[in-house]
Structures are given as structure tokens and as C-alpha cells.
Design a protein around this motif. Structure first.
Motif, short mmCIF file in Angstrom:
data_model
loop_
_atom_site.label_atom_id
_atom_site.label_comp_id
_atom_site.label_asym_id
_atom_site.label_seq_id
_atom_site.Cartn_x
_atom_site.Cartn_y
_atom_site.Cartn_z
N ASP A 207 0.73 -66.64 -117.10
CA ASP A 207 0.22 -67.95 -117.50
C ASP A 207 -1.29 -67.82 -117.69
OD1 ASP A 207 -0.38 -70.53 -117.96
OD2 ASP A 207 0.29 -71.32 -116.02
N LYS A 208 -1.76 -68.02 -118.93
CA LYS A 208 -3.16 -67.81 -119.23
C LYS A 208 -4.05 -68.96 -118.76
CE LYS A 208 -2.15 -64.87 -123.22
NZ LYS A 208 -2.34 -64.66 -124.68
N SER A 209 -3.43 -70.04 -118.36
CA SER A 209 -4.23 -71.16 -117.87
C SER A 209 -4.66 -70.89 -116.43
CB SER A 209 -3.44 -72.47 -117.94
OG SER A 209 -2.39 -72.45 -116.99
N ASP A 210 -5.58 -71.71 -115.94
CA ASP A 210 -6.07 -71.55 -114.56
C ASP A 210 -5.31 -72.43 -113.59
OD1 ASP A 210 -8.03 -69.75 -115.38
OD2 ASP A 210 -9.43 -71.36 -115.89
N LYS A 211 -4.18 -72.97 -114.03
CA LYS A 211 -3.41 -73.89 -113.19
C LYS A 211 -2.72 -73.13 -112.06
CE LYS A 211 0.22 -77.39 -113.40
NZ LYS A 211 1.20 -78.07 -114.29
N LEU A 212 -3.02 -73.55 -110.83
CA LEU A 212 -2.40 -72.95 -109.66
C LEU A 212 -1.24 -73.81 -109.18
CD1 LEU A 212 -5.59 -71.87 -107.64
CD2 LEU A 212 -4.13 -70.44 -109.10
N ILE A 213 -0.28 -73.16 -108.53
CA ILE A 213 0.87 -73.87 -107.97
C ILE A 213 0.58 -74.19 -106.51
CG2 ILE A 213 3.33 -73.70 -107.44
CD1 ILE A 213 3.51 -71.63 -109.74
N PRO A 214 0.62 -75.45 -106.14
CA PRO A 214 0.34 -75.79 -104.74
C PRO A 214 1.46 -75.31 -103.80
CG PRO A 214 1.07 -77.73 -105.95
CD PRO A 214 0.91 -76.65 -106.96
N PHE A 215 1.08 -74.94 -102.59
CA PHE A 215 2.08 -74.48 -101.63
C PHE A 215 1.59 -74.77 -100.21
CE2 PHE A 215 -0.78 -70.94 -102.48
CZ PHE A 215 -1.10 -70.47 -101.22
N HIS A 216 2.53 -74.72 -99.29
CA HIS A 216 2.21 -74.85 -97.86
C HIS A 216 2.44 -73.49 -97.21
CE1 HIS A 216 1.98 -76.46 -93.81
NE2 HIS A 216 3.13 -75.84 -93.53
N ILE A 217 1.53 -73.07 -96.38
CA ILE A 217 1.65 -71.77 -95.73
C ILE A 217 1.67 -71.94 -94.22
CG2 ILE A 217 -0.84 -71.31 -95.70
CD1 ILE A 217 -0.09 -68.33 -96.30
N SER A 218 2.52 -71.18 -93.56
CA SER A 218 2.59 -71.21 -92.11
C SER A 218 2.73 -69.78 -91.61
CB SER A 218 3.78 -72.06 -91.65
OG SER A 218 4.99 -71.56 -92.20
N ASP A 219 2.21 -69.56 -90.39
CA ASP A 219 2.23 -68.23 -89.78
C ASP A 219 3.23 -68.18 -88.64
OD1 ASP A 219 0.19 -67.43 -91.46
OD2 ASP A 219 -1.38 -68.03 -90.03
N ILE A 220 3.83 -67.01 -88.48
CA ILE A 220 4.69 -66.78 -87.32
C ILE A 220 4.22 -65.50 -86.64
CG2 ILE A 220 6.68 -67.95 -88.33
CD1 ILE A 220 7.84 -65.21 -89.00
N ASN A 221 4.59 -65.36 -85.37
CA ASN A 221 4.22 -64.18 -84.58
C ASN A 221 2.71 -63.97 -84.51
OD1 ASN A 221 6.94 -63.60 -84.19
ND2 ASN A 221 7.04 -62.38 -86.06
N SER A 222 1.96 -65.10 -84.44
CA SER A 222 0.50 -64.98 -84.37
C SER A 222 0.04 -64.73 -82.94
CB SER A 222 -0.14 -66.26 -84.89
OG SER A 222 0.33 -67.38 -84.16
#
Length: 222
Positions: A207-222
Motif C-alpha cells: 500500500d503506497k499510502s501512509d495509512k496505518l491500520i490501528p491495533f491494540h497490543i498486549s504483552d504476556i510473560n512480562s
């Protein structure tokens, strides 16, 4: 005068025997006899041949013979119905064949939503049997009514935390009845443990545009 009498009269007017007319029309003498006695009727194609043979119009030959006209109309309806059935079966066959093939999806016709990245930050890639430490869960929806995404074909490309995704979809005319056209996909990727969560980005592959896909991130075993 009905059609059978007209055929008999026209044959007599042209001084033809049943055998001679049968030879001209490339049918049997018994067929001519059946037409002239009203036991059977010629089909529309043969009626046109008779018109050419006797130099008369179709209207003249069929006029006053309502039974013959009804038979021809019924035959035409049957042919139209048969053609319609053949076309429908051909479309269904083609659809079945095409639906078994996957195509690279057009990213402009896809929506990626409910994207969750689950990152195992304790894993650094030392296990040779495990080449991932992050799983991506997402809903993929097609905006095209005839295509549906294939969940198992979701690919994730990783360039030091800059993630891009690509998937395939399949075509079917029956997808038009699926108002959701959404699949839930899960894919894995290895992200270097030194890449911070806030440095991770996600977008469509190529995708040549600068559009990013939003997401949620979570950590395990921290």
C-alpha cells in the motif's frame, strides 16, 4: 384451411408427389404423409423451409391454424426454457470451478478491524521449533459483494517492527447472500524483543499510502 391441407394443396399445385417433396425437404415420405393428414406437425424450422420451397409467406402458411400456432409457441417456450437452464448450469459450473481458486485480494476492497497483537516479550527466538513471539488476531471484511477473504491465507511481513499484511480472497456469486463477508484470521510473526511496542506499525502490504491500520497490543510473560 389448416396447415395440413395447405401443405397438401401446395404440393399438388407444384405437381409434386409426397416422395418428391420428401426428397426436397430431406425427410421421409411418411413424414410428409403425417403432415398432410394432421397426425403430426413440422417444427418451426421446417415450416420456414416449406415457405421457401413453395414461395409463400409464414403468415399465409400458419394463418387460421390456431393449433399449430399454439404448438409452435409452446415449442419456442420450451427452447427458451432449455437455453435458460443450460445457461444457469454453465454459470453454476463456472462458479464452482472459480470458487476453488484463490486470488490476491485488492487491499482497497478490504477492511481490517478488531486487530489485536499479543506479544510474548519473554521469548527471544532461541527455540528453533518456534519462529514467532507475536500473534495477530483480526477481522477481515470484503467490501466487494462477490469476494470473501480467506482467513488461512493471511500473511504478515516484518521489517524490524514495521508490519504489513496481505491476504487472498475467493470469488462466488453466492457471496452476495453473505452480508457480513467477514472472517476471523490469526497469524504469527517474530518481532525482535528490542523493538518497543510503540515502534510497531501495521499497514497493508504494497500500500503506497501512509495509512496505518490501528491495533491494540498486549504483552504476556512480562
Amino acid at each position: 384451411m389448416n396447415l395440413s391441407r395447405k401443405i397438401k394443396k401446395l404440393r399438388a399445385d407444384h405437381h409434386l408427389t409426397q416422395e418428391q417433396l420428401a426428397e426436397k425437404l430431406q425427410v421421409s415420405r411418411s413424414t410428409i404423409s403425417s403432415w398432410e393428414t394432421g397426425r403430426s406437425y413440422p417444427d418451426l424450422e421446417m415450416v420456414i423451409v416449406l415457405c421457401d420451397c413453395f414461395h409463400v409467406s409464414l403468415d399465409f402458411l400458419l394463418r387460421e391454424d390456431e393449433k399449430m400456432v399454439r404448438k409452435l409457441n409452446f415449442g419456442l417456450k420450451q427452447k427458451k426454457m432449455l437455453v435458460s437452464v443450460v445457461v444457469i448450469l454453465a454459470v453454476l459450473l463456472i462458479n464452482t470451478l472459480v470458487s476453488t481458486t484463490s486470488f490476491q485480494a485488492n487491499v482497497n476492497s478490504l477492511e481490517l478491524s478488531n486487530v489485536n497483537l499479543i506479544r510474548d516479550i519473554s521469548y527471544n527466538g532461541e527455540n528453533p521449533d518456534r519462529d514467532w513471539n507475536t500473534t495477530i488476531h483480526a477481522d477481515i471484511k470484503s467490501k466487494n459483494v462477490f469476494f470473501k477473504p480467506i482467513a488461512d491465507d493471511l500473511l504478515v511481513f516484518n521489517d524490524n517492527g514495521k508490519l504489513t499484511v496481505q491476504t487472498n480472497w475467493s470469488f462466488s456469486i453466492f457471496n452476495i447472500f453473505d452480508t457480513q463477508r467477514t472472517v476471523q484470521a490469526i497469524q504469527s510473526v517474530f518481532i525482535n524483543q528490542h523493538v518497543a511496542n510503540d515502534a510497531i506499525t501495521l499497514k497493508w502490504h504494497r500500500d503506497k499510502s501512509d495509512k496505518l491500520i490501528p491495533f491494540h497490543i498486549s504483552d504476556i510473560n512480562s
